[in-house]
Design an enzyme around this catalytic site. Structure first.
Site, PDB file in Angstrom:
ATOM      1  N   HIS A   1       4.419   7.367  24.968  1.00 22.37           N
ATOM      2  CA  HIS A   1       5.641   7.246  24.178  1.00 22.37           C
ATOM      3  C   HIS A   1       6.549   6.200  24.834  1.00 22.37           C
ATOM      4  O   HIS A   1       6.391   5.871  26.013  1.00 22.37           O
ATOM      5  CB  HIS A   1       6.334   8.601  24.066  1.00 22.37           C
ATOM      6  CG  HIS A   1       5.642   9.521  23.102  1.00 22.37           C
ATOM      7  ND1 HIS A   1       6.152  10.729  22.722  1.00 22.37           N
ATOM      8  CD2 HIS A   1       4.466   9.382  22.430  1.00 22.37           C
ATOM      9  CE1 HIS A   1       5.336  11.301  21.859  1.00 22.37           C
ATOM     10  NE2 HIS A   1       4.304  10.513  21.671  1.00 22.37           N
ATOM     11  N   GLU A  54       9.605   6.152  25.878  1.00 26.88           N
ATOM     12  CA  GLU A  54      10.363   6.559  27.071  1.00 26.88           C
ATOM     13  C   GLU A  54       9.487   6.488  28.313  1.00 26.88           C
ATOM     14  O   GLU A  54       9.908   5.999  29.368  1.00 26.88           O
ATOM     15  CB  GLU A  54      10.858   8.008  26.939  1.00 26.88           C
ATOM     16  CG  GLU A  54      11.755   8.288  25.756  1.00 26.88           C
ATOM     17  CD  GLU A  54      10.973   8.687  24.511  1.00 26.88           C
ATOM     18  OE1 GLU A  54       9.925   8.078  24.242  1.00 26.88           O
ATOM     19  OE2 GLU A  54      11.426   9.598  23.799  1.00 26.88           O
ATOM     20  N   CYS A  99       8.198  14.075  26.251  1.00 23.27           N
ATOM     21  CA  CYS A  99       9.030  13.067  26.918  1.00 23.27           C
ATOM     22  C   CYS A  99      10.173  13.726  27.694  1.00 23.27           C
ATOM     23  O   CYS A  99      10.615  13.204  28.710  1.00 23.27           O
ATOM     24  CB  CYS A  99       9.599  12.089  25.904  1.00 23.27           C
ATOM     25  SG  CYS A  99       8.354  10.941  25.324  1.00 23.27           S
ATOM     26  N   ALA A 144       7.857 -10.178  -7.938  1.00 19.25           N
ATOM     27  CA  ALA A 144       8.191 -11.605  -7.891  1.00 19.25           C
ATOM     28  C   ALA A 144       8.482 -12.062  -9.305  1.00 19.25           C
ATOM     29  O   ALA A 144       7.779 -11.676 -10.241  1.00 19.25           O
ATOM     30  CB  ALA A 144       7.017 -12.390  -7.312  1.00 19.25           C
ATOM     31  N   THR A 177      -1.920  -3.703 -13.930  1.00 25.94           N
ATOM     32  CA  THR A 177      -1.925  -4.838 -13.004  1.00 25.94           C
ATOM     33  C   THR A 177      -3.343  -5.106 -12.500  1.00 25.94           C
ATOM     34  O   THR A 177      -3.781  -6.251 -12.432  1.00 25.94           O
ATOM     35  CB  THR A 177      -0.986  -4.547 -11.798  1.00 25.94           C
ATOM     36  OG1 THR A 177       0.339  -4.465 -12.285  1.00 25.94           O
ATOM     37  CG2 THR A 177      -1.075  -5.631 -10.744  1.00 25.94           C
ATOM     38  N   ASP A 224      -4.794  -8.678 -13.253  1.00 26.13           N
ATOM     39  CA  ASP A 224      -4.841  -9.660 -12.154  1.00 26.13           C
ATOM     40  C   ASP A 224      -6.055  -9.509 -11.248  1.00 26.13           C
ATOM     41  O   ASP A 224      -6.344 -10.390 -10.454  1.00 26.13           O
ATOM     42  CB  ASP A 224      -3.594  -9.529 -11.243  1.00 26.13           C
ATOM     43  CG  ASP A 224      -2.298  -9.716 -12.007  1.00 26.13           C
ATOM     44  OD1 ASP A 224      -2.368 -10.164 -13.164  1.00 26.13           O
ATOM     45  OD2 ASP A 224      -1.234  -9.425 -11.435  1.00 26.13           O
ATOM     46  N   LEU A 249      -5.454  -6.413  -2.971  1.00 29.84           N
ATOM     47  CA  LEU A 249      -4.498  -5.482  -2.340  1.00 29.84           C
ATOM     48  C   LEU A 249      -4.851  -5.209  -0.879  1.00 29.84           C
ATOM     49  O   LEU A 249      -4.893  -4.067  -0.431  1.00 29.84           O
ATOM     50  CB  LEU A 249      -4.413  -4.168  -3.132  1.00 29.84           C
ATOM     51  CG  LEU A 249      -4.020  -4.319  -4.598  1.00 29.84           C
ATOM     52  CD1 LEU A 249      -4.057  -2.972  -5.295  1.00 29.84           C
ATOM     53  CD2 LEU A 249      -2.632  -4.947  -4.738  1.00 29.84           C
ATOM     54  N   ARG A 281      -3.549  -9.730   4.413  1.00 31.44           N
ATOM     55  CA  ARG A 281      -4.158 -10.969   4.878  1.00 31.44           C
ATOM     56  C   ARG A 281      -3.148 -11.743   5.716  1.00 31.44           C
ATOM     57  O   ARG A 281      -2.309 -12.473   5.211  1.00 31.44           O
ATOM     58  CB  ARG A 281      -4.641 -11.810   3.685  1.00 31.44           C
ATOM     59  CG  ARG A 281      -5.742 -11.103   2.906  1.00 31.44           C
ATOM     60  CD  ARG A 281      -6.407 -11.973   1.884  1.00 31.44           C
ATOM     61  NE  ARG A 281      -5.549 -12.339   0.765  1.00 31.44           N
ATOM     62  CZ  ARG A 281      -5.268 -11.548  -0.272  1.00 31.44           C
ATOM     63  NH1 ARG A 281      -5.756 -10.316  -0.315  1.00 31.44           N
ATOM     64  NH2 ARG A 281      -4.506 -11.967  -1.246  1.00 31.44           N
ATOM     65  N   ARG A 308       7.724  -1.332 -17.046  1.00 32.55           N
ATOM     66  CA  ARG A 308       8.065   0.074 -17.247  1.00 32.55           C
ATOM     67  C   ARG A 308       7.921   0.914 -15.979  1.00 32.55           C
ATOM     68  O   ARG A 308       8.721   1.802 -15.710  1.00 32.55           O
ATOM     69  CB  ARG A 308       7.161   0.667 -18.348  1.00 32.55           C
ATOM     70  CG  ARG A 308       7.720   0.480 -19.754  1.00 32.55           C
ATOM     71  CD  ARG A 308       6.690   0.709 -20.862  1.00 32.55           C
ATOM     72  NE  ARG A 308       5.698   1.739 -20.601  1.00 32.55           N
ATOM     73  CZ  ARG A 308       5.749   2.993 -21.082  1.00 32.55           C
ATOM     74  NH1 ARG A 308       6.780   3.377 -21.816  1.00 32.55           N
ATOM     75  NH2 ARG A 308       4.781   3.843 -20.828  1.00 32.55           N
TER      76      ARG A 308
HETATM   77  C1  AOF Z   1       9.140  10.126  21.450  1.00 31.06           C
HETATM   78  N1  AOF Z   1       8.834   8.852  21.794  1.00 31.06           N
HETATM   79  O1  AOF Z   1       7.680   6.962  21.512  1.00 31.06           O
HETATM   80  C2  AOF Z   1       7.302   8.714  20.005  1.00 31.06           C
HETATM   81  C3  AOF Z   1       7.667  10.031  19.612  1.00 31.06           C
HETATM   82  O2  AOF Z   1       0.790  13.068  19.561  1.00 31.06           O
HETATM   83  P1  AOF Z   1       1.938  12.561  20.367  1.00 31.06           P
HETATM   84  O3  AOF Z   1       1.990  13.184  21.733  1.00 31.06           O
HETATM   85  O4  AOF Z   1       1.959  11.051  20.447  1.00 31.06           O
HETATM   86  O5  AOF Z   1       3.292  13.053  19.667  1.00 31.06           O
HETATM   87  C4  AOF Z   1       3.642  12.600  18.389  1.00 31.06           C
HETATM   88  C5  AOF Z   1       5.031  13.092  18.024  1.00 31.06           C
HETATM   89  O6  AOF Z   1       5.974  12.660  19.001  1.00 31.06           O
HETATM   90  C6  AOF Z   1       5.528  12.507  16.708  1.00 31.06           C
HETATM   91  O7  AOF Z   1       5.209  13.334  15.619  1.00 31.06           O
HETATM   92  C7  AOF Z   1       7.042  12.423  16.938  1.00 31.06           C
HETATM   93  O8  AOF Z   1       7.680  13.671  16.711  1.00 31.06           O
HETATM   94  C8  AOF Z   1       7.127  12.092  18.401  1.00 31.06           C
HETATM   95  N2  AOF Z   1       7.101  10.645  18.579  1.00 31.06           N
HETATM   96  N3  AOF Z   1       8.610  10.686  20.364  1.00 31.06           N
HETATM   97  O9  AOF Z   1       9.896  10.780  22.158  1.00 31.06           O
HETATM   98  C9  AOF Z   1       7.942   8.118  21.124  1.00 31.06           C
HETATM   99  N4  AOF Z   1       6.369   8.010  19.310  1.00 31.06           N
HETATM  100 ZN    ZN Z   2       7.794  11.640  23.321  1.00 33.08          ZN
END
Ligand code: AOF
Ligand code: ZN
Length: 368
Positions: free
Chosen positions: A52, A54, A86, A156, A196, A200, A204, A207, A298
């Site tokens: 994460h 932190e 964290c 667009a 669409t 077209d 999707l 790229r 629509r």
């Molecule tokens: C944070 N800092 O950078 C992120 C958070 O499976 P894990 O351990 O990666 O946990 C995922 C959960 O952690 C996610 O659902 C969200 O609640 C939190 N994400 N939290 O403190 C981070 N990416």
């Molecule tokens: Zn975290």
């Protein structure tokens, strides 16, 4: 409560954006460790299974984390998922104070991370650059707070409001089309109408030079027009699954025989349309957080009228089409009882010869 310095939160936000588009189903998060008035550690979340933000920032700061302030774009988690909580890492590092731009709307966290830090004697300030913090990953916040995916509606058009040129072909230039691919990259799913696809035959896909991303391609096939022979189906599965919403008993079948293609049957509403709120509900249930809806006529009007649009981007090309066979950019009311919609705080941006006007609609996710 203490008063954080928005300059440092801005640094955390910029850090978070480095992970944008590749953290699903996790949020994009950035963090900065500040000691003695300067940044001593930066980090962002790179995606599921990676540290994460932190933890990455505290690692970079090392011993300088002790007594420092931690700025993070989202409340630190207190749960064990693919990685550890964290909050424990923040407490163990000896951080003095924490600033979070917003709470983590994930119901497993949503304030519990803040309370855990406070219980450990760490003052936590929530709300510094809250709007910008949500803006880092609006899809994540909308998904949990509104119980539906974030919808970014895009079309667009020529200066005379046409979305099809008399001779066919692209309306916007290469710079604008590159921007569209970047916007697709930020989403989990692209949504278009069956009309669409029939008209077209778009692929999707994303790229972008040196980048690939599998997106879910969602087709709203009101009239059951798709046969499975369209180019879209030829690109699966490398580019992501194709989910076709259509009424039961559609005239064509043969779509469901491949694992990457799903048919989701849904009765039409009294106007003969697939009910959009129910479609979004089905996408939410399947874990889609951000939808890039490339729609006109629509369908685009219905999304607006039903209050299901969070962001709109109009690509405006310096062309005049005159009479064309296709629909106008919007057809039908854009508010429930009629009347115009004002796009508050629009952002005007050049893309080559074109302009892009983008706005977040007022009924989208508000800050905590
Ligand atoms: C944070 N800092 O950078 C992120 C958070 O499976 P894990 O351990 O990666 O946990 C995922 C959960 O952690 C996610 O659902 C969200 O609640 C939190 N994400 N939290 O403190 C981070 N990416
Ligand atoms: Zn975290």
């Amino acid at each position: 409560m203490w008063t954080p310095d928005p300059t440092f939160m801005q640094a955390a936000i910029e850090e978070a954006l480095k992970g944008a588009g590749r953290t699903h189903p996790n949020p994009s998060v950035g963090a900065a460790v500040v000691s003695g008035g300067r940044i001593v550690g930066l980090g962002f979340h790179e995606g599921p299974g990676h540290p994460h933000a932190e933890v990455a920032a505290l690692r970079q700061a090392g011993e300088r984390s002790r007594g420092a302030d931690l700025y993070v774009t989202l409340e630190p988690c207190c749960t064990t998922g693919r990685t550890g909580p964290c909050t424990a890492a923040v407490i163990a590092a000896g951080v003095a104070r924490v600033a979070a731009a917003t709470l983590d709307p994930n119901p497993n966290v949503d304030g519990a991370g803040v309370r855990e830090l406070q219980a450990a004697g760490i003052p936590v300030a929530v709300g510094c650059l809250a709007k910008e913090g949500i803006g880092v990953d609006p899809a994540y916040h909308t998904f949990y707070r509104k119980g539906r995916p974030h919808v970014h509606l895009k079309w667009a058009q020529t200066l005379d409001g046409r979305v099809v040129l008399p001779g066919g072909g692209y309306i916007t230039g290469p710079e604008a089309r590159l921007k569209v691919h970047m916007e697709r990259y930020l989403a989990d799913a692209i949504l278009v109408s069956g009309t669409t696809v029939a008209a077209d035959d778009p692929r999707l896909t994303v790229r972008l030079p040196g980048v690939s991303k599998a997106l879910t391609r969602v087709v709203l096939d009101n009239r059951g027009l798709l046969t499975g022979r369209e180019g879209l189906f030829a690109t699966a599965p490398e580019h992501g699954p194709v989910w076709v919403f259509r009424p039961p008993g559609s005239p064509t079948d043969g779509l469901g025989s491949r694992p990457e293609v799903s048919v989701i049957e849904m009765p039409l509403d009294s106007d003969g349309r697939l009910p959009l709120a129910e479609v979004l509900h089905a996408l939410h249930e399947r874990g889609i957080m951000g939808v890039y809806a490339e729609a006109v006529g629509r369908l685009a009007s219905a999304f607006l009228r039903e209050g299901l649009v969070d962001r709109v981007s109009v690509y405006l090309a310096p062309l005049l089409a005159g009479t064309t066979p296709g629909p106008a950019a919007l057809e039908g009311h854009v508010r429930p009882g009629g009347g115009a919609r004002v796009l508050g705080q629009p952002r005007w941006e050049r893309a080559g010869a074109d302009w892009v006007v983008a706005a977040d609609l007022e009924d989208s996710c508000s800050p905590d």
